[in-house]
Design an enzyme around this catalytic site. Structure first.
Site, PDB file in Angstrom:
ATOM      1  N   PRO A  23       0.973  -1.261  -0.337  1.00 14.81           N
ATOM      2  CA  PRO A  23      -0.555  -0.181   0.109  1.00 14.81           C
ATOM      3  C   PRO A  23       0.583   1.386  -0.246  1.00 14.81           C
ATOM      4  O   PRO A  23       1.832   1.196   0.869  1.00 14.81           O
ATOM      5  CB  PRO A  23      -0.868  -0.051   1.270  1.00 14.81           C
ATOM      6  CG  PRO A  23      -0.049  -0.814   2.139  1.00 14.81           C
ATOM      7  CD  PRO A  23       0.360  -1.971   1.242  1.00 14.81           C
ATOM      8  N   CYS A  25       0.771   5.737   0.144  1.00 19.18           N
ATOM      9  CA  CYS A  25      -0.786   6.752  -0.066  1.00 19.18           C
ATOM     10  C   CYS A  25      -0.484   7.790  -1.161  1.00 19.18           C
ATOM     11  O   CYS A  25       0.755   7.745  -1.068  1.00 19.18           O
ATOM     12  CB  CYS A  25      -0.731   7.465   1.662  1.00 19.18           C
ATOM     13  SG  CYS A  25      -1.858   6.434   2.811  1.00 19.18           S
ATOM     14  N   GLN A 101      -5.848  -1.540   1.406  1.00 17.28           N
ATOM     15  CA  GLN A 101      -5.665  -1.023   2.887  1.00 17.28           C
ATOM     16  C   GLN A 101      -6.652  -0.227   3.796  1.00 17.28           C
ATOM     17  O   GLN A 101      -7.171   0.651   2.816  1.00 17.28           O
ATOM     18  CB  GLN A 101      -4.382  -1.137   2.815  1.00 17.28           C
ATOM     19  CG  GLN A 101      -4.513  -1.205   4.559  1.00 17.28           C
ATOM     20  CD  GLN A 101      -2.428  -0.250   4.724  1.00 17.28           C
ATOM     21  OE1 GLN A 101      -2.099   0.512   4.269  1.00 17.28           O
ATOM     22  NE2 GLN A 101      -1.539  -1.029   5.266  1.00 17.28           N
ATOM     23  N   TYR A 184      -0.740   4.144  13.598  1.00 20.10           N
ATOM     24  CA  TYR A 184      -1.624   4.764  12.925  1.00 20.10           C
ATOM     25  C   TYR A 184      -2.250   3.965  14.391  1.00 20.10           C
ATOM     26  O   TYR A 184      -2.124   3.355  14.695  1.00 20.10           O
ATOM     27  CB  TYR A 184      -1.679   4.154  11.437  1.00 20.10           C
ATOM     28  CG  TYR A 184      -1.291   5.169  10.352  1.00 20.10           C
ATOM     29  CD1 TYR A 184      -1.180   6.775  10.761  1.00 20.10           C
ATOM     30  CD2 TYR A 184      -0.464   4.192   9.518  1.00 20.10           C
ATOM     31  CE1 TYR A 184      -0.590   7.216   9.881  1.00 20.10           C
ATOM     32  CE2 TYR A 184       0.288   5.253   9.083  1.00 20.10           C
ATOM     33  CZ  TYR A 184       0.581   6.579   9.182  1.00 20.10           C
ATOM     34  OH  TYR A 184       1.611   7.479   7.786  1.00 20.10           O
ATOM     35  N   LEU A 302      12.762  -2.640   1.118  1.00 22.77           N
ATOM     36  CA  LEU A 302      14.392  -3.088   0.540  1.00 22.77           C
ATOM     37  C   LEU A 302      14.275  -3.806  -0.035  1.00 22.77           C
ATOM     38  O   LEU A 302      15.272  -4.371  -0.096  1.00 22.77           O
ATOM     39  CB  LEU A 302      15.173  -2.446   1.901  1.00 22.77           C
ATOM     40  CG  LEU A 302      14.856  -0.816   2.138  1.00 22.77           C
ATOM     41  CD1 LEU A 302      16.370  -0.460   3.192  1.00 22.77           C
ATOM     42  CD2 LEU A 302      15.731   0.280   0.720  1.00 22.77           C
ATOM     43  N   ARG A 325       8.481   1.500  -3.360  1.00 20.51           N
ATOM     44  CA  ARG A 325       9.253   2.241  -3.751  1.00 20.51           C
ATOM     45  C   ARG A 325       9.899   2.119  -5.459  1.00 20.51           C
ATOM     46  O   ARG A 325      10.043   2.220  -6.500  1.00 20.51           O
ATOM     47  CB  ARG A 325      10.141   2.957  -2.993  1.00 20.51           C
ATOM     48  CG  ARG A 325      10.093   4.010  -2.246  1.00 20.51           C
ATOM     49  CD  ARG A 325      10.983   3.590  -0.919  1.00 20.51           C
ATOM     50  NE  ARG A 325      10.901   2.805   0.037  1.00 20.51           N
ATOM     51  CZ  ARG A 325      11.892   3.093   0.553  1.00 20.51           C
ATOM     52  NH1 ARG A 325      12.736   4.517   0.798  1.00 20.51           N
ATOM     53  NH2 ARG A 325      12.070   2.097   2.099  1.00 20.51           N
TER      54      ARG A 325
HETATM   55  C1  FNR Z   1       3.751   3.728   1.999  1.00 17.22           C
HETATM   56  N1  FNR Z   1       3.686   2.796   2.389  1.00 17.22           N
HETATM   57  C2  FNR Z   1       2.866   2.722   3.217  1.00 17.22           C
HETATM   58  N2  FNR Z   1       2.474   1.665   4.212  1.00 17.22           N
HETATM   59  C3  FNR Z   1       1.099   1.934   4.529  1.00 17.22           C
HETATM   60  O1  FNR Z   1       0.833   0.242   5.156  1.00 17.22           O
HETATM   61  N3  FNR Z   1       0.290   2.125   3.587  1.00 17.22           N
HETATM   62  C4  FNR Z   1       0.209   2.979   3.586  1.00 17.22           C
HETATM   63  O2  FNR Z   1      -0.408   3.227   2.703  1.00 17.22           O
HETATM   64  C5  FNR Z   1       1.956   3.596   2.799  1.00 17.22           C
HETATM   65  N4  FNR Z   1       2.058   4.468   1.576  1.00 17.22           N
HETATM   66  C6  FNR Z   1       3.020   4.947   1.060  1.00 17.22           C
HETATM   67  C7  FNR Z   1       3.420   6.048   0.551  1.00 17.22           C
HETATM   68  C8  FNR Z   1       4.844   5.706  -0.158  1.00 17.22           C
HETATM   69  C9  FNR Z   1       5.195   6.741  -1.848  1.00 17.22           C
HETATM   70  C10 FNR Z   1       6.156   4.987   0.383  1.00 17.22           C
HETATM   71  C11 FNR Z   1       7.119   5.308  -0.646  1.00 17.22           C
HETATM   72  C12 FNR Z   1       5.014   4.269   1.107  1.00 17.22           C
HETATM   73  C13 FNR Z   1       5.156   1.990   3.323  1.00 17.22           C
HETATM   74  C14 FNR Z   1       5.711   0.766   1.625  1.00 17.22           C
HETATM   75  O3  FNR Z   1       4.507   0.084   2.274  1.00 17.22           O
HETATM   76  C15 FNR Z   1       6.079  -0.020   2.616  1.00 17.22           C
HETATM   77  O4  FNR Z   1       6.521  -0.790   3.278  1.00 17.22           O
HETATM   78  C16 FNR Z   1       7.342   0.720   2.477  1.00 17.22           C
HETATM   79  O5  FNR Z   1       7.828   1.522   1.581  1.00 17.22           O
HETATM   80  C17 FNR Z   1       9.115  -0.246   2.060  1.00 17.22           C
HETATM   81  O6  FNR Z   1       8.946  -0.720   1.129  1.00 17.22           O
HETATM   82  P1  FNR Z   1       9.716  -0.752   0.024  1.00 17.22           P
HETATM   83  O7  FNR Z   1       9.955   0.625  -0.189  1.00 17.22           O
HETATM   84  O8  FNR Z   1      11.451  -0.348   0.142  1.00 17.22           O
HETATM   85  O9  FNR Z   1       9.902  -1.600  -0.909  1.00 17.22           O
END
Ligand code: FNR
Length: 358
Positions: A23, A25, A101, A184, A302, A325
């Site tokens: 997920p 945002c 989510q 949250y 990551l 990401r």
């Molecule tokens: C997130 N992450 C996130 N997690 C979640 O539980 N709900 C959300 O709405 C969001 N929003 C969100 C927006 C953006 C732009 C990013 C980059 C990240 C966290 C995401 O789901 C994830 O757990 C982390 O970014 C780690 O994974 P990566 O980016 O290393 O693959």
């Protein structure tokens, strides 16, 4: 052991592979409160076209006061439900599975979008912000002081999650994930660093877990029996005497007894000023630990390359891998990963001419 591009069946739902979108945002709601827009269709749709087996929406607010920012998408009314339908239909047409989510931001609600120039921290009430709620009247650093939820407020949160789940199913989502991570509302109740209540929702692990367990029960009750329920946990607060992987494993088992099927394991977010030791796949050991206690988990954080993702599943550290990401850098990461791993997967007909030939 299953492999990254093997399907997985949870209840009656088969997800075509184990490389999923976490997920994210987007802070991209414009004219109408909480209503997803063309941005959301493009953003989520590109991942479905890009070969990911499951695409989970951003944290969708279960109530207006549950939004992180005024620009968050929601699922608390029928107009929002109808707008999500176009998005779930598109994801489904691409052969992927749409997930949502469900979230309430608690004391981390009513904040400015992160990249905006409007300000930082809490949006003042006179500028369209709202007063926030939490287990205890203690602020997250830099944010407004929340009000402690009373019994009636807690009941309303449970009802809002339940109603949001009904609308999510009506909107075409096939996976419902409860956001109990990243500081949250549900995580605020779980963490002893944030929850200082002295009633039946504070103190012991049973009491701190009570709100989450009530939400799991309420949501499971209204979900069709064949649809899976996921819970996202932060497996640790990264602070001594905080929430940790042992409490997570215990509460995950309690959730599973109440009908939750799958656990998406992240970390952190409850309190400020924490140093997280980042490195490739740094959260995978937490997914592996929770998984070793007898529930199914996914790993996130990551994970940026095909071999790394494939090894996590092949080594049995998690049933599936979520990517955030890296998928923003390359929305077709899943198609690329399949090519790199030598796995034959279908590409969208429109892109067929770009498919590498071996
Ligand atoms: C997130 N992450 C996130 N997690 C979640 O539980 N709900 C959300 O709405 C969001 N929003 C969100 C927006 C953006 C732009 C990013 C980059 C990240 C966290 C995401 O789901 C994830 O757990 C982390 O970014 C780690 O994974 P990566 O980016 O290393 O693959």
């Amino acid at each position: 052991m299953p492999q990254l591009f093997d399907p997985i069946t949870i209840r009656d739902l088969t997800i075509p592979n184990r490389l999923w979108i976490a997920p994210m945002c987007q802070y991209s709601v414009t004219a109408r409160d909480g209503v997803p827009t063309d941005w959301h269709l493009m953003h989520l749709g590109q991942f479905a076209a890009g070969g990911f087996g499951l695409v989970i929406s951003e944290a969708a607010a279960i109530s207006p006061e549950g939004r992180i920012s005024p620009q968050d998408a929601g699922i608390w009314n029928d107009e929002q439900r109808d707008a999500w339908r176009r998005i779930t239909a598109f994801i489904t047409e691409q052969g992927s599975v749409p997930g949502i989510q469900l979230a309430h931001a608690g004391r981390k609600a009513s904040t400015f979008a992160p990249w905006g120039t409007d300000g930082q921290g809490s949006v003042p009430i006179e500028d369209g912000g709202w007063s926030t709620v939490a287990p205890s009247p203690e602020a997250f650093p830099g944010y407004a002081v929340p009000e402690a939820l009373d019994d009636e407020g807690i009941d309303r949160v449970v009802d809002d999650f339940r109603a949001a789940a009904v609308r999510s199913v009506d909107a075409g989502f096939q996976v419902i994930e409860l956001h109990a991570a990243h500081g949250y509302l549900l995580h605020q109740f779980l963490s002893p660093l944030v929850n200082h209540r002295e009633d039946g929702y504070g103190g012991s692990l049973e009491n701190r877990a009570k709100l989450l367990l009530r939400v799991v029960e309420a949501v499971r009750e209204v979900l069709p029996a064949g649809l899976p329920l996921f819970v996202r946990f932060s497996a640790t607060d990264w602070v001594d005497d905080g929430w940790d992987e042992h409490q997570t494993a215990t509460v995950a088992a309690w959730c599973a007894e109440r009908g939750a099927d799958f656990f998406d394991i992240s970390t952190g977010g409850a309190v400020g000023g924490v140093r997280i030791p980042l490195s490739p796949g740094y959260q995978v050991p937490f997914a592996a630990h929770i998984g070793s206690t007898g529930v199914d988990t996914s790993a996130v954080g990551l994970i940026t390359d095909a071999q790394q993702a494939a090894a996590i599943v092949a080594d049995g550290q998690a049933e599936a891998v979520m990517v955030a990401r890296e998928a923003l850098r390359d929305p077709h990461f899943a198609l690329r990963a399949a090519t790199e791993l030598g796995v034959e997967v279908a590409w969208p007909g429109q892109y067929e001419r770009a498919k590498p030939r071996t």
